[in-house]
Design an enzyme around this catalytic site. Structure first.
Site, PDB file in Angstrom:
ATOM      1  N   GLN B 483      13.009  12.914  -0.742  1.00 39.59           N
ATOM      2  CA  GLN B 483      13.854  13.927  -0.084  1.00 39.59           C
ATOM      3  C   GLN B 483      13.377  15.344  -0.341  1.00 39.59           C
ATOM      4  O   GLN B 483      13.801  16.281   0.322  1.00 39.59           O
ATOM      5  CB  GLN B 483      15.322  13.733  -0.516  1.00 39.59           C
ATOM      6  CG  GLN B 483      15.720  14.335  -1.870  1.00 39.59           C
ATOM      7  CD  GLN B 483      15.325  13.495  -3.059  1.00 39.59           C
ATOM      8  OE1 GLN B 483      14.218  13.008  -3.147  1.00 39.59           O
ATOM      9  NE2 GLN B 483      16.226  13.329  -4.006  1.00 39.59           N
ATOM     10  N   THR B 526      20.230  19.068  -4.089  1.00 40.11           N
ATOM     11  CA  THR B 526      19.926  20.494  -3.958  1.00 40.11           C
ATOM     12  C   THR B 526      21.139  21.332  -4.342  1.00 40.11           C
ATOM     13  O   THR B 526      21.010  22.369  -4.997  1.00 40.11           O
ATOM     14  CB  THR B 526      19.495  20.818  -2.517  1.00 40.11           C
ATOM     15  OG1 THR B 526      18.354  20.029  -2.215  1.00 40.11           O
ATOM     16  CG2 THR B 526      19.150  22.285  -2.360  1.00 40.11           C
ATOM     17  N   ALA B 712      23.597  27.300  -0.477  1.00 40.49           N
ATOM     18  CA  ALA B 712      23.110  26.012   0.032  1.00 40.49           C
ATOM     19  C   ALA B 712      24.204  24.942  -0.052  1.00 40.49           C
ATOM     20  O   ALA B 712      25.087  25.006  -0.905  1.00 40.49           O
ATOM     21  CB  ALA B 712      21.894  25.553  -0.775  1.00 40.49           C
ATOM     22  N   GLU B 717      21.899  13.241   5.193  1.00 38.06           N
ATOM     23  CA  GLU B 717      22.570  12.103   5.822  1.00 38.06           C
ATOM     24  C   GLU B 717      23.128  12.496   7.180  1.00 38.06           C
ATOM     25  O   GLU B 717      23.241  11.679   8.084  1.00 38.06           O
ATOM     26  CB  GLU B 717      23.727  11.610   4.938  1.00 38.06           C
ATOM     27  CG  GLU B 717      23.266  11.175   3.563  1.00 38.06           C
ATOM     28  CD  GLU B 717      24.382  10.551   2.726  1.00 38.06           C
ATOM     29  OE1 GLU B 717      25.491  10.348   3.238  1.00 38.06           O
ATOM     30  OE2 GLU B 717      24.123  10.281   1.548  1.00 38.06           O
TER      31      GLU B 717
END
Lengths: 164, 760
Positions: B483, B526, B712, B717
Site C-alpha cells: 500500500q 497513513t 490526511a 478501500e
C-alpha cells in the site's frame, strides 16, 4: 535427499555465471534457481504457467520457471531478475518501474520486469495494444496495470518520442 | 501545500529498488538452518464426522519427521478465531468444509511432505452438506457447530456448549431509527430490489506462508501476515505463553487486501515446530490458499421509500452473509455491513436486519471493504433504479439526499468529515456521457458512492531515533503490504525532522522490536501510524532542544529547531543534530529517541477515526452478441484529506477499483456439491492487463479535513466499495433493463441471458 527419482547433472550459465548442479529430474527451473542457487528473486505463484510471476529468460526466450523442467536448461543461458542490474546500474525497465510507481506489493514485479525485457529485446517499437497483448500473461493484483503499461512504454521510448 | 518540503509529493517508493532487483524478501523466500517443511492433509468431505485417521503409512514414508493430528496437540489450546474461538488448528471429531486441515505432515523436503500426505487415510461418516445460506437456515437444518458464543466485553468472545437450540447463525445484528412502517405507508414510491454479491477470493499473488521456530520456550514466527500483533496474541493463547516469549515478524507481504488479516497458517507451522523441535515452513499453493479463506458472500434485500421529488423517506435492508465454516473476523464484518449498506444519505427512518450464517464452505474473513462492497452494491442499485422509475437524473437524486459535511451518518459517531456532495459532482463531470449505441454495442454509464466507518480501533505507537550522524530510523509495527505505508511514513518523518528523505530508514514489523500497531487494515496506516510518527518525530526534536538548552545553559523555551538545526536566537548559537548529541553525550556516543502514541483520546477519541469515502464510476460497452461487458472509462475520486504521496494514493484507488471491477464482472468462487470447483487463476478470473479501461481518471479531492497528519485520512478501500452498484447500474442503463434481482458478477452469460429475455 529423495530417492523417488533419478538425479542428473545440469550445467548452465545463470546471469553470466557458469554452474553445474545435480538435481532431481523432476525439479523445476524455479526450484533450481530458488532452492539450489539461492536466487529467490524469481517468485512462484499460480504454478500453472498462467500468472507470469516466475518469468525468466532461457536463451533469451521468456519461460515460466514454475513449470519449466530444470533438466531442459542444460547448456542454456538463463537470465533472472538478479542479473539485470549486475553491473550495479539498473536496467531501463527497472528504472521505469521505479519512476512510474509500477509496483505495490512487488510479488509480480520480477516476472513483469523480465517479460518486459523480453519484449524490448524482441520487438521494435511495439504499439500499446501489442505491449498489452504481450504482457497479458502477467498478472498484478495491486496496481490495476496502468502504471505498468506506462513504465514499459517509458522504457521502450526513453527519449519520450510518441508511439506514432 | 507549498509549505511542505517532503509530504504531498510523489517521491519514489522506498521499497522500489529492492522490489525491482529481486532483493525484497517475502516469507516464501525465508530459509532457516535445519528447516523442515510441512504439508497439510485436507478434508475430502464438506461435512462429516471423522471416524479414524490412519497415519502409519505416511509416518514411515521417506523423509517424514512426523504426522500430526489433533490427538497430538495435548496440552495446547488448539483453537483460534479472533472473535469467536471456533476454528480448530487441525480438525477434531468432524470436518466442516472440504479442504479443512485434518493432519499435518512434516518432512525434510516439501516434496516428501506432499507425497506422504497422500498416504494419510481418513475415514469419514458423512453429515448433510449446506453450501448456501438458504440451506443452512432451512427448518431442521443440522447445526454445523456444537458450540455457541457468549458475547463479551473483550476482544474474544467465549465459546460455550450449545444449549440445544442450535441454528447456523453465527451472529446477528439489528439497527433502526425512526418509524420505517409509517415512512413506507406515506411514501410516493417504494422500490424493492435484491442483490447477490459473489463469494470472492482476494487473490494475493503470494499465497499464505509461515516459518516457525519453537525452541527454548520461545516461539519465533515469520509470516505473510498483515496482523503480526494479533497473530502473536493467538499463538500465545494456543501455547499458553507470555507475549514476550512469542515473536511474529512480517517481511514484505506479497499482497494482502485484508485477506492476510488475523491468523491463517501460523498455528500450523508453530505446532509442527513445537512437535518436531525443528524450524518448520508451511507454504501453501494458490489452490490451498483459496481453501483457507475467502470473502463473505451476501444476499441483500432493500426497500426504499421515496417522496415524489426523490427524497428518501426511509430505507429497509435485510442482509444475509454466507460466512462458511468458521466465524473468523466475520462477526465484525456483519456489524460493518450494517453500518455501510445504506450510503451517505439523509435517512429519516431506517431498519436494518442482518445475520451471519455458517455453511460448509471455505471460511470467510476480511477482504478490502469489509462488508461495504457486499451491501453498498444493493443500496446504490436500488437508488439508481428509483431514479429511473421517478424519471430523475441519478446525480440529481443523490444531490437531494446526500449528507453535508458535519452531519451524522450514524448516531453518536464522528460527524461526516468529508464533502461527498462536492466529490460526486467531480466524479460525474469527469465521467462524462456514454457514446451513442452502435451496431451490436450498447453503452451505459453508472456510478456510486459509499461511506465507511474506517480506521478500526486507534492504538498505534511509533518511535523515531535520530542517530549520532543525524540520520534517522523510524520504527512502527505497520506492515508494508504494497500500500506504500513505508514510503508515506518515511515522508512524514523527513518532513517533521527536517531531514533529507534519503536519510530516513523505516523498519519492518517485528513484534519483539517494533512498537505496537494494533492492525494493518481499515485504511488506517497513513492516518493513525502517520500521526504516531509525526508525534514521535516532534518528541525527538523536543529532546534535542532540551539537550541543547542544557549544553548552552539556557531555557529550553528559547531553543528552536529550524531547517534541521537546533538554535537559540537570543544567544545567536546553533548546532546540527549531530553536534547537539555530541555535546550532550560525548562525540559519536549519542542517539535521540522520540515516542509517539495514538490512542482513543483527543483527536482520535470519536469513532470512527475517519469516514472513508468511496466514489467511483464507469462507462461500459455491452456486446449484444456475446453479453460481454467492457469498461471503457473508469473514474475514481479519492476524498483523502491530504495525499502524503499522491502517486501511491492514486495507485491505491486504481487498484481497489480494479478489484471491484473483478467482483462486478468476472470473479466468483463456484461450488458444485460440497466442492469448490475453481480454486485456481484459470477458472477464477481476476482482471488482466487487456481488461484495462481505455480511459482512466483517478482524481484526488484534498481538503485537509482528516484527523491524520496534515489533514490526511485513509484511502485504499473506498474505490472498491461502490463498484458493484456502479457496474450493475451502467449495464442496466446500457440495456435499459432494471432488474428486481441483480446477480453479480455480470458475466457474459448472465448479460446475454438478460438480452435474450428482452427479445422474447
Amino acid at each position: 535427499m529423495s530417492s523417488y527419482a533419478a538425479r542428473r547433472s545440469v550445467t548452465a550459465r545463470v546471469n553470466g555465471q557458469l554452474f553445474t548442479q545435480e538435481i532431481d529430474v523432476f525439479s523445476t527451473l524455479a526450484e533450481l534457481l530458488r532452492d539450489e542457487l539461492g536466487l529467490s528473486g524469481t517468485k512462484v505463484s499460480c504454478e500453472l504457467q498462467v500468472c507470469g510471476a516466475c518469468s525468466v529468460l532461457v536463451d533469451d526466450h521468456p519461460v515460466s520457471a514454475c513449470s519449466f523442467l530444470a533438466v531442459d536448461c542444460d547448456g542454456a543461458r538463463i537470465r533472472t531478475i538478479e542479473g539485470l542490474a549486475a553491473s550495479g546500474c539498473l536496467h531501463p525497465v527497472q528504472q521505469a518501474f521505479i519512476d512510474q510507481f509500477a509496483l505495490q506489493c512487488g510479488f509480480c514485479t520480477p516476472g513483469f520486469v523480465m517479460m518486459s525485457v523480453a519484449l524490448l529485446e524482441s520487438t521494435d517499437s511495439p504499439s500499446r495494444d501489442e505491449l498489452m497483448e504481450y504482457l497479458d500473461g502477467n498478472m498484478c493484483r495491486c496496481t490495476g496495470y496502468r502504471s505498468i503499461v506506462e513504465a514499459v512504454e517509458a522504457a521502450l521510448r526513453p527519449n519520450g518520442e510518441d508511439e506514432e | 501545500m507549498s509549505t511542505h518540503r517532503v509530504v504531498g509529493r510523489p517521491l519514489p517508493r522506498v521499497d522500489a529498488h529492492e522490489k525491482v532487483t529481486g532483493g525484497a524478501q517475502y516469507c516464501s523466500d525465508v530459509r532457516l538452518p535445519g528447516m523442515a517443511h510441512a504439508h497439510v492433509v485436507r478434508s475430502e468431505r464438506a461435512h462429516a464426522k471423522i471416524v479414524a485417521v490412519d497415519t502409519a503409512a505416511a509416518r514411515s514414508a521417506e523423509g517424514v519427521l512426523a504426522v500430526i493430528t489433533q490427538q497430538d496437540l495435548g496440552g495446547l489450546f488448539p483453537f483460534y478465531g479472533h472473535i469467536i474461538t471456533d476454528h480448530p488448528v487441525l480438525a477434531g471429531d468432524r470436518v466442516r468444509f472440504m479442504g479443512e486441515p485434518v493432519a499435518l505432515v512434516v518432512a525434510e523436503s516439501t516434496r516428501s511432505a506432499q507425497r506422504a500426505a497422500k498416504l494419510v487415510s481418513v475415514q469419514y461418516e458423512d453429515l448433510p452438506v449446506m453450501i448456501s445460506a438458504e440451506e443452512a437456515l432451512a427448518e431442521g437444518a443440522v447445526s454445523i457447530h456444537q458450540h455457541t458464543y457468549k458475547e463479551g466485553g473483550g476482544v474474544f468472545w467465549e465459546t460455550v456448549p450449545d444449549d440445544g437450540s442450535g441454528d447456523n447463525i453465527a451472529h446477528q445484528r439489528e439497527m433502526s431509527w425512526g418509524d420505517i412502517d409509517t415512512a413506507v405507508a406515506e411514501s410516493h414510491l417504494t422500490i424493492e430490489t435484491t442483490a447477490h454479491y459473489p463469494m470472492l477470493y482476494a487473490y494475493a499473488m503470494e499465497p499464505y506462508c509461515a516459518v516457525a521456530k519453537y525452541a527454548n520456550d520461545t516461539l519465533e514466527v515469520i509470516s505473510s501476515t498483515q496482523h503480526p500483533y494479533m497473530v502473536r496474541g493467538e499463538l500465545a493463547r494456543i501455547f499458553d505463553m507470555r507475549l514476550s516469549a512469542v515473536t511474529v515478524r512480517s517481511p514484505y507481504v506479497g499482497g494482502g487486501y485484508g485477506s492476510k488479516s488475523w491468523t491463517k497458517v501460523e498455528p500450523l507451522a508453530s505446532i509442527a515446530s513445537w512437535y518436531t523441535g525443528r524450524p518448520v515452513k508451511v507454504a501453501l499453493s494458490v489452490e490451498e490458499a483459496m481453501l483457507t479463506t475467502r470473502a463473505d458472500a451476501a444476499t441483500v434485500w432493500v426497500r426504499s421509500a421515496f417522496a415524489e421529488d426523490g427524497r428518501i423517506l426511509g430505507r429497509e435492508f435485510d442482509i444475509t452473509l454466507n460466512t462458511g465454516a468458521y466465524a473468523d473476523s466475520s462477526p465484525s464484518i456483519l456489524d460493518k455491513a450494517v453500518h455501510r449498506c445504506f450510503g451517505p444519505y439523509r435517512i429519516p427512518n431506517l431498519s436494518v436486519s442482518a445475520r451471519l450464517v455458517y455453511t460448509n464452505t471455505v471460511p470467510a474473513s476480511s477482504y478490502r471493504g469489509f462488508g461495504a462492497p457486499q451491501t453498498n452494491a444493493a443500496g446504490e442499485y436500488n437508488v439508481d433504479r428509483a431514479a429511473s422509475t421517478l424519471g430523475i437524473d441519478p446525480l440529481e437524486i443523490r444531490r437531494r439526499n446526500m449528507l453535508e459535511r458535519g452531519e451524522q451518518v450514524l448516531p453518536d459517531r464522528r460527524p461526516l468529515d468529508g464533502d461527498v456532495k462536492a466529490d460526486i459532482e467531480i466524479l460525474v463531470k469527469e465521467l462524462g456521457t456514454p457514446p451513442e449505441a452502435e451496431e451490436g454495442v450498447r453503452y451505459g454509464m453508472g456510478f456510486g458512492c459509499s461511506v465507511s466507518d474506517a480506521g478500526a480501533y486507534p492504538a498505534s505507537i511509533a518511535t523515531v531515533k535520530i542517530l549520532s550522524d543525524g540520520s534517522a530510523l523510524v520504527s512502527t509495527g505497520a506492515v508494508e503490504i504494497g500500500q506504500g505505508s513505508a514510503t508515506a511514513l518515511s515522508q512524514i518523518a523527513a518532513e517533521e525532522l527536517m531531514l533529507p528523505f534519503e536519510s530516513i530508514r523505516i523498519s519492518q514489523s517485528d513484534t519483539a522490536n517494533t512498537p505496537l500497531e494494533r492492525t494493518t487494515n481499515a485504511s488506517r496506516t497513513t492516518t493513525l501510524v502517520g500521526l504516531a510518527v509525526q508525534r514521535a518525530s516532534r518528541d525527538a526534536l523536543d529532546k534535542l532542544r532540551s539537550m541543547a538548552a542544557e549544553v548552552w545553559g539556557c531555557d529550553s523555551d528559547e531553543v528552536s529547531t529550524v531547517d534541521g538545526r537546533v538554535l537559540c536566537e537570543s544567544h545567536s548559537r546553533n548546532l546540527s543534530y549531530q553536534e547537539t548529541m555530541d555535546a550532550w553525550f560525548g562525540p559519536g556516543a549519542g542517539e535521540t529517541i522520540g515516542v509517539g502514541i495514538v490512542r482513543k483520546t483527543g483527536a482520535t477519541e470519536a469513532m470512527p477515526p475517519f469516514w472513508e469515502v468511496g466514489m467511483a464510476g464507469v462507462i461500459v460497452a455491452v456486446d449484444e452478441a456475446t453479453g460481454s461487458v467492457r469498461v471503457q472509462k473508469l473514474v475514481t475520486v479519492g476524498d483523502v484529506g491530504f495525499a502524503i504521496n499522491p502517486a501511491t494514493t492514486e495507485g491505491q484507488d486504481l487498484g481497489a477499483a480494479t478489484q471491484g471491477l473483478g467482483a462486478a464482472l468476472s470473479e466468483e468462487l463456484v461450488y458444485e456439491g460440497g466442492q469448490l470447483i475453481n480454486p485456481n487463476v484459470v477458472d477464477y478470473r481476476i482482471p488482466r492487463m487487456t481488461d484495462l479501461p481505455a480511459h482512466i481518471s483517478t482524481v484526488l479531492a484534498e481538503r485537509g479535513d482528516g484527523v491524520g497528519p496534515y489533514g490526511a485520512k485513509g484511502g485504499g478501500e473506498g474505490a472498491l466499495n461502490p463498484m458493484g452498484g456502479a457496474v450493475a447500474s451502467a449495464v442496466s442503463r446500457a440495456l435499459d433493463i432494471w432488474q428486481d434481482e441483480v446477480v453479480l458478477p455480470l458475466t457474459p452469460e448472465r448479460v446475454w441471458n438478460l438480452l435474450s429475455k428482452e427479445e422474447t
